[in-house]
Scaffold this active site. Structure first.
Site, PDB file in Angstrom:
ATOM      1  N   TRP A 191       0.638  -1.176   0.044  1.00  0.00           N
ATOM      2  CA  TRP A 191       0.057  -0.126  -0.089  1.00  0.00           C
ATOM      3  C   TRP A 191       0.905   1.207   0.135  1.00  0.00           C
ATOM      4  O   TRP A 191       1.703   1.417   0.812  1.00  0.00           O
ATOM      5  CB  TRP A 191      -0.811   0.061   0.997  1.00  0.00           C
ATOM      6  CG  TRP A 191      -1.503   1.186   1.310  1.00  0.00           C
ATOM      7  CD1 TRP A 191      -2.882   1.602   0.667  1.00  0.00           C
ATOM      8  CD2 TRP A 191      -1.439   2.119   2.272  1.00  0.00           C
ATOM      9  NE1 TRP A 191      -3.264   3.050   1.038  1.00  0.00           N
ATOM     10  CE2 TRP A 191      -2.243   3.569   1.887  1.00  0.00           C
ATOM     11  CE3 TRP A 191      -0.235   2.695   3.216  1.00  0.00           C
ATOM     12  CZ2 TRP A 191      -2.294   4.319   2.810  1.00  0.00           C
ATOM     13  CZ3 TRP A 191      -0.349   3.843   3.891  1.00  0.00           C
ATOM     14  CH2 TRP A 191      -1.333   4.870   3.710  1.00  0.00           C
ATOM     15  N   ASP A 247     -15.509   9.701  -0.079  1.00  0.00           N
ATOM     16  CA  ASP A 247     -16.100   8.875   1.077  1.00  0.00           C
ATOM     17  C   ASP A 247     -16.714   9.759   1.907  1.00  0.00           C
ATOM     18  O   ASP A 247     -16.342  10.923   2.332  1.00  0.00           O
ATOM     19  CB  ASP A 247     -14.906   8.000   1.631  1.00  0.00           C
ATOM     20  CG  ASP A 247     -15.460   6.995   2.616  1.00  0.00           C
ATOM     21  OD1 ASP A 247     -16.626   6.825   2.801  1.00  0.00           O
ATOM     22  OD2 ASP A 247     -14.631   6.306   3.252  1.00  0.00           O
ATOM     23  N   ARG A 251      -9.584  -2.485   7.956  1.00  0.00           N
ATOM     24  CA  ARG A 251     -10.008  -1.168   8.060  1.00  0.00           C
ATOM     25  C   ARG A 251     -11.334  -0.963   8.711  1.00  0.00           C
ATOM     26  O   ARG A 251     -12.296  -0.023   8.006  1.00  0.00           O
ATOM     27  CB  ARG A 251      -9.927  -0.130   6.497  1.00  0.00           C
ATOM     28  CG  ARG A 251      -9.807   0.903   6.336  1.00  0.00           C
ATOM     29  CD  ARG A 251     -10.582   1.702   5.264  1.00  0.00           C
ATOM     30  NE  ARG A 251     -10.171   3.206   5.253  1.00  0.00           N
ATOM     31  CZ  ARG A 251     -10.705   3.956   4.502  1.00  0.00           C
ATOM     32  NH1 ARG A 251     -11.635   3.456   3.708  1.00  0.00           N
ATOM     33  NH2 ARG A 251     -10.497   5.134   4.647  1.00  0.00           N
ATOM     34  N   LYS A 294     -15.944   6.814  -8.718  1.00  0.00           N
ATOM     35  CA  LYS A 294     -14.691   6.194  -8.150  1.00  0.00           C
ATOM     36  C   LYS A 294     -15.358   4.597  -7.413  1.00  0.00           C
ATOM     37  O   LYS A 294     -16.000   5.062  -6.131  1.00  0.00           O
ATOM     38  CB  LYS A 294     -14.116   7.070  -7.316  1.00  0.00           C
ATOM     39  CG  LYS A 294     -12.880   6.781  -6.594  1.00  0.00           C
ATOM     40  CD  LYS A 294     -12.196   7.670  -5.849  1.00  0.00           C
ATOM     41  CE  LYS A 294     -10.920   7.119  -5.100  1.00  0.00           C
ATOM     42  NZ  LYS A 294     -10.365   8.290  -4.129  1.00  0.00           N
ATOM     43  N   TRP A 295     -14.922   3.536  -7.725  1.00  0.00           N
ATOM     44  CA  TRP A 295     -15.190   2.295  -7.219  1.00  0.00           C
ATOM     45  C   TRP A 295     -14.171   1.980  -6.528  1.00  0.00           C
ATOM     46  O   TRP A 295     -12.944   1.494  -6.840  1.00  0.00           O
ATOM     47  CB  TRP A 295     -15.526   1.505  -8.446  1.00  0.00           C
ATOM     48  CG  TRP A 295     -16.135   0.181  -7.913  1.00  0.00           C
ATOM     49  CD1 TRP A 295     -15.349  -0.671  -6.787  1.00  0.00           C
ATOM     50  CD2 TRP A 295     -16.931  -0.950  -8.585  1.00  0.00           C
ATOM     51  NE1 TRP A 295     -16.101  -1.935  -7.064  1.00  0.00           N
ATOM     52  CE2 TRP A 295     -16.977  -2.037  -7.854  1.00  0.00           C
ATOM     53  CE3 TRP A 295     -17.945  -0.856  -9.811  1.00  0.00           C
ATOM     54  CZ2 TRP A 295     -17.975  -3.035  -8.217  1.00  0.00           C
ATOM     55  CZ3 TRP A 295     -18.523  -1.774 -10.016  1.00  0.00           C
ATOM     56  CH2 TRP A 295     -18.722  -2.783  -9.267  1.00  0.00           C
ATOM     57  N   ASP A 296     -14.192   1.990  -5.318  1.00  0.00           N
ATOM     58  CA  ASP A 296     -13.066   1.662  -4.184  1.00  0.00           C
ATOM     59  C   ASP A 296     -13.287   0.291  -3.777  1.00  0.00           C
ATOM     60  O   ASP A 296     -14.282  -0.299  -3.867  1.00  0.00           O
ATOM     61  CB  ASP A 296     -13.134   2.715  -2.949  1.00  0.00           C
ATOM     62  CG  ASP A 296     -11.676   2.949  -2.523  1.00  0.00           C
ATOM     63  OD1 ASP A 296     -10.745   2.034  -2.722  1.00  0.00           O
ATOM     64  OD2 ASP A 296     -11.514   4.007  -2.003  1.00  0.00           O
ATOM     65  N   MET A 297     -12.269  -0.387  -3.128  1.00  0.00           N
ATOM     66  CA  MET A 297     -12.336  -1.601  -2.544  1.00  0.00           C
ATOM     67  C   MET A 297     -10.981  -1.699  -1.639  1.00  0.00           C
ATOM     68  O   MET A 297     -10.049  -1.603  -1.756  1.00  0.00           O
ATOM     69  CB  MET A 297     -11.994  -2.940  -3.768  1.00  0.00           C
ATOM     70  CG  MET A 297     -12.405  -4.273  -3.295  1.00  0.00           C
ATOM     71  SD  MET A 297     -11.450  -4.929  -2.211  1.00  0.00           S
ATOM     72  CE  MET A 297     -10.392  -5.780  -3.285  1.00  0.00           C
ATOM     73  N   ASN A 298     -11.354  -1.422  -0.247  1.00  0.00           N
ATOM     74  CA  ASN A 298     -10.227  -1.120   0.632  1.00  0.00           C
ATOM     75  C   ASN A 298      -9.999  -2.195   1.582  1.00  0.00           C
ATOM     76  O   ASN A 298      -9.351  -1.929   2.750  1.00  0.00           O
ATOM     77  CB  ASN A 298     -10.883   0.019   1.650  1.00  0.00           C
ATOM     78  CG  ASN A 298     -10.565   1.376   0.706  1.00  0.00           C
ATOM     79  OD1 ASN A 298      -9.325   1.606   0.149  1.00  0.00           O
ATOM     80  ND2 ASN A 298     -11.566   2.268   0.870  1.00  0.00           N
ATOM     81  N   CYS A 333     -10.357   1.596  -7.820  1.00  0.00           N
ATOM     82  CA  CYS A 333      -9.513   2.058  -6.708  1.00  0.00           C
ATOM     83  C   CYS A 333      -9.530   0.910  -5.577  1.00  0.00           C
ATOM     84  O   CYS A 333     -10.573   0.302  -5.567  1.00  0.00           O
ATOM     85  CB  CYS A 333      -9.927   3.309  -6.227  1.00  0.00           C
ATOM     86  SG  CYS A 333      -8.933   3.804  -4.512  1.00  0.00           S
ATOM     87  N   ASP A 352      -2.548   5.672  -3.103  1.00  0.00           N
ATOM     88  CA  ASP A 352      -2.925   6.826  -2.031  1.00  0.00           C
ATOM     89  C   ASP A 352      -1.692   7.569  -1.847  1.00  0.00           C
ATOM     90  O   ASP A 352      -1.923   8.606  -1.227  1.00  0.00           O
ATOM     91  CB  ASP A 352      -3.510   6.011  -0.681  1.00  0.00           C
ATOM     92  CG  ASP A 352      -4.696   5.594  -0.937  1.00  0.00           C
ATOM     93  OD1 ASP A 352      -5.653   5.906  -1.692  1.00  0.00           O
ATOM     94  OD2 ASP A 352      -5.252   4.872   0.220  1.00  0.00           O
TER      95      ASP A 352
HETATM   96  C1  GLA Z   1      -9.206   4.738  -0.193  1.00  0.00           C
HETATM   97  C2  GLA Z   1      -8.857   5.520  -1.402  1.00  0.00           C
HETATM   98  C3  GLA Z   1      -8.788   6.915  -1.317  1.00  0.00           C
HETATM   99  C4  GLA Z   1     -10.048   7.293  -0.491  1.00  0.00           C
HETATM  100  C5  GLA Z   1     -10.297   6.617   0.761  1.00  0.00           C
HETATM  101  C6  GLA Z   1     -11.590   6.816   1.225  1.00  0.00           C
HETATM  102  O1  GLA Z   1      -8.094   4.783   0.837  1.00  0.00           O
HETATM  103  O2  GLA Z   1      -7.711   5.065  -1.996  1.00  0.00           O
HETATM  104  O3  GLA Z   1      -8.567   7.634  -2.155  1.00  0.00           O
HETATM  105  O4  GLA Z   1     -11.055   7.050  -1.442  1.00  0.00           O
HETATM  106  O5  GLA Z   1     -10.165   5.264   0.438  1.00  0.00           O
HETATM  107  O6  GLA Z   1     -12.092   6.179   2.449  1.00  0.00           O
END
Ligand code: GLA
Length: 741
Positions: A200, A368, A444, A477-481, A527, A549
């Site tokens: 990361w 977010d 997270r 922006k389709w995130d996956m954290n 993302c 990030d």
């Molecule tokens: C991830 C993304 C960031 C942001 C945060 C929001 O870390 O990479 O760019 O969108 O989530 O929680």
């Protein structure tokens, strides 16, 4: 014609403009690999390449042919358990527990063009670019399994796309324990393995190491392609440079657990395997069912890394990326994440949007925190309804206000995730990916939704469609954290639990497919905590991806440079953020931050309302400059010149050149300034040797050959008025190069 078949000798010769790929049906219907590399003539026989010699102490296929020894033969798609001791391309467990198969060549077909796969992202040939597809059918009599090996030749980009398809014609189920997409057995081991690894915030740093005896592998078991290892891998001759030398590129059109493996065996042949990671994988193949592997992209050149990257970039633009966006200039955006995190209301956001409009920015992206009651990352994932405390009149009304300013509007989603504190979890605890009676591991502070369940995909499709309709959204922006743990679906029977990771990704693809079909004009940016799912599977649906990030300009250099080997710059989301940088504490100039971010899909990610007026003026100029050169930056041919992965790692430079070689922009970045340093010259690439160019609008002109071979002398004087400036630590020098009329 790209596919040449010699019926008598059963030789298949796939030719691209500069490469050849040759294989043949050997004894007993075994497919043997003869050659992959620079183009060679089409001939009826390649007996020379198929030659074999008796190896001591090695099992033979049968008693009559002692020298037909599978372990010593280069194969197309090898099995295990019958004399080839290298790792196989596939393995099938049958009802009686046997893992042996004996697939033999049956027949072939050739079809023009390239069909898309169903349910998986895939390459295509919608523009009649000369693609041809060869399908080789093999059968295993005992199990009644059919195996199709698919090869599509894309002649003009020197790309061959491979995949495999298993079909069960038998009466009992079998389990595929491994089903890789491609195998390539190279005749020697004089290669460097080039991989793109990190973590990361440090994604895709280039690592180059010579092959050695044994297995070297890059993989992921995290449920996503991951920031730790990227599925793009190269094998380069030891003397290969950016501009010369042989290099193979391999990449997988897939976003889940993958495997890239090279096995150097006792005879120094190198077996490359690419596909879904067999670790923790098993697919129950019922009678009548088929299993299609993802596609593997193979490419080769003798002209070094720059050429490989360029032909791949061209290939993706024409044969992988959604045609709606492949060549469409991407909007300059401002994203509120690093400006506000979760702490905002509609007035604060509108302030940013208004300022963005003043600066010439084209899109406002709300990240977010806009839904449920999400004031921190413990809550609300799964509930995609507006938070009334932050946006009292609803997300639709807020979107209207942004649109009324003349800006496009984008929104953040994390569709695959679930918070325990959510309406969705309270209503559907069974939708959580978890193993019953065991704890579920948070990542997270959140959990993963079971995307192998159709009902979950349907639910997200409904929720997201509602928001898209309400907001007339331009961008998502389709995130996956987080990574996947406790991979088990309470919706699947016992014998299908090893399918969950793959089914999960198929669910993700289905949602992407449905959303991109219903909303073809919405631009998607993928993302995964930054660049954790930067792969070709995502690229098919989402032409952009948030590269990392880490927005520190200096850290970004390595990340974007590493990424550029396997992915085009138009895919790399790159933003100017505040200093001191949130991730590194480093202070860099606004100019350097922009000079780094220009080489991507450009934007800003800081509180522009708090900027001093002088800085706002600079941003205005940067935005105008980028608009003027956007097409060149996003779609120009990229040439890497000086690399941070080589030498003392203090200087990097690269450039983009347009098709006509009339316009180019180069940038040189210096990490640390040195006293009394050696003379400096900047060399350029990709120009027309016979054209004359001006640099940064100066009076002097230079022939392309001079700029490329003799270089441009760089002055070390701290002269603000010089056309070409060389400044202190973390400085950048930009060269706008225009052919003289
Ligand atoms: C991830 C993304 C960031 C942001 C945060 C929001 O870390 O990479 O760019 O969108 O989530 O929680």
């Amino acid at each position: 014609m790209a596919i040449h078949i010699d019926e008598t000798n059963q030789v298949f010769h796939l030719q691209t403009d500069h490469t050849s790929y040759v294989f043949q049906v050997l004894a007993h219907g075994v497919l043997g690999q003869l050659y992959y590399g620079k183009q060679i003539h089409v001939r009826p026989s390649y007996a020379n390449l198929a030659r074999r010699e008796l190896k001591n102490s090695m099992p033979a296929y049968d008693l009559t042919e002692p020298d037909f020894q599978l372990d010593a033969i280069k194969q197309e798609y090898a099995a295990t358990g019958t004399g080839d001791f290298r790792r196989p391309a596939y393995q099938v467990t049958q009802a009686d527990g046997s893992r042996l198969t004996d697939f033999r060549y049956d027949h072939y077909e050739v079809v023009q063009g390239k069909q898309r796969l169903t349910g998986l992202p895939s390459t295509f040939d919608d523009t009649d670019d000369g693609a041809e597809t060869l399908i080789v059918h093999l059968t295993d009599d005992l199990t009644q399994l059919d195996l199709e090996l698919n090869y599509t030749v894309f002649p003009h980009q020197d790309v061959i796309v491979r995949s495999a398809n298993f079909k069960n014609h038998g009466v009992t189920s079998v389990t595929l324990n491994a089903a890789l997409s491609a195998q390539v057995d190279l005749p020697d081991d004089r290669y460097d393995l080039v991989q793109f690894s990190g973590s990361w915030s440090r994604e895709r740093h280039m690592i180059r190491t010579p092959l050695r005896s044994g297995i070297q592998l890059i993989d992921s078991v995290r449920g996503s392609s991951s920031p730790q290892q990227n599925p793009f891998m190269m094998l380069a001759r030891p003397d290969t440079t950016e501009d010369a030398g042989g290099v193979f590129g391999f990449n997988l059109v897939y976003s889940g657990n993958f495997l890239d493996q090279v096995e150097v065996d006792q005879y120094a042949t190198s077996r490359v395997l690419v596909g879904i990671n067999p670790a923790d994988f098993g697919w129950h193949l019922r009678p009548g069912a088929t299993f299609q592997t993802p596609e593997c992209v193979l490419s080769y050149t003798t002209d070094g890394f720059n050429q490989l990257s360029q032909q791949l970039a061209d290939f993706y633009a024409q044969h992988l990326v959604n045609a709606n966006f492949a060549k469409r200039e991407r909007p300059i955006l401002v994203n509120n994440w690093e400006a506000t995190y979760f702490d905002f209301d509609d007035q604060k956001l509108l302030g940013i949007a208004k300022k963005a409009k003043d600066l010439g920015i084209e899109m406002f992206v709300l990240d977010d925190g806009w839904f449920g009651h999400r004031d921190d990352d413990h809550t609300s994932l799964g509930d995609w309804v507006t938070d009334p405390h932050k946006l009292p009149k609803g997300i639709g009304h807020f979107a209207d206000q942004v649109h009324d300013l003349g800006l496009q509007f984008g929104l953040w989603f994390e569709p695959e995730m679930l918070s325990l504190d959510s309406q969705m979890y309270r209503t559907h605890p069974e939708w959580l990916l978890h193993t019953p009676q065991r704890r579920a591991t948070p990542g997270r502070n959140q959990f993963v939704l079971d995307f192998s369940r159709q009902i979950v995909v349907d639910n997200l499709f409904e929720q997201m469609s509602k928001v898209i309709d309400e907001t007339h959204l331009d961008y998502i922006k389709w995130d996956m954290n987080r990574y996947m743990t406790e991979v088990f679906s309470t919706g699947l029977p016992v014998d299908q639990q090893l399918e969950v990771s793959h089914r999960y990704i198929l669910g993700v693809y289905q949602l992407y497919e449905r959303l991109t079909s219903r909303y073809p004009d919405v631009l998607f940016e993928s993302c995964a905590s930054g660049g954790g799912r930067f792969d070709l599977g995502m690229m098919y649906y989402a032409p952009q991806a948030w590269t990392s990030d880490d927005t520190d300009a200096i850290e970004r250099l390595k990340i974007q440079l590493g990424t550029s080997y396997g992915y085009p710059q138009s895919m790399m989301g790159a933003h100017v953020s505040a200093v001191p940088n949130e991730q590194t504490g480093r202070i860099t100039s606004l100019a350097t931050r922009a000079n780094v971010a220009y080489f991507g899909a450009f934007g800003y990610e800081l509180d522009i309302t708090k900027m001093p007026e002088e800085e706002a003026e600079i941003v205005k100029e940067q935005v105008a400059f980028y608009k003027q050169h956007r097409s060149l930056y996003q779609f120009g041919k990229l040439y890497r010149i000086d690399s941070l992965f080589e030498g003392d790692g203090n200087v990097m430079s690269w450039m983009v050149v347009d098709d006509k070689q009339d316009h180019a922009i180069a940038c040189r970045y210096q990490l640390l300034s040195r006293p009394n340093a050696p003379y400096l010259r900047q060399y350029f690439k990709g120009l027309d040797p016979d054209k004359q160019y001006r640099i940064n609008g100066g009076d002097a002109t230079y022939y392309g050959d001079e700029l490329m071979n003799a270089g441009l002398f760089l002055t070390k004087v701290f002269d603000e008025t010089a056309a070409v400036k060389q400044l202190a630590d973390f400085s950048s020098q930009r060269f706008v190069i225009d052919a003289v009329e």
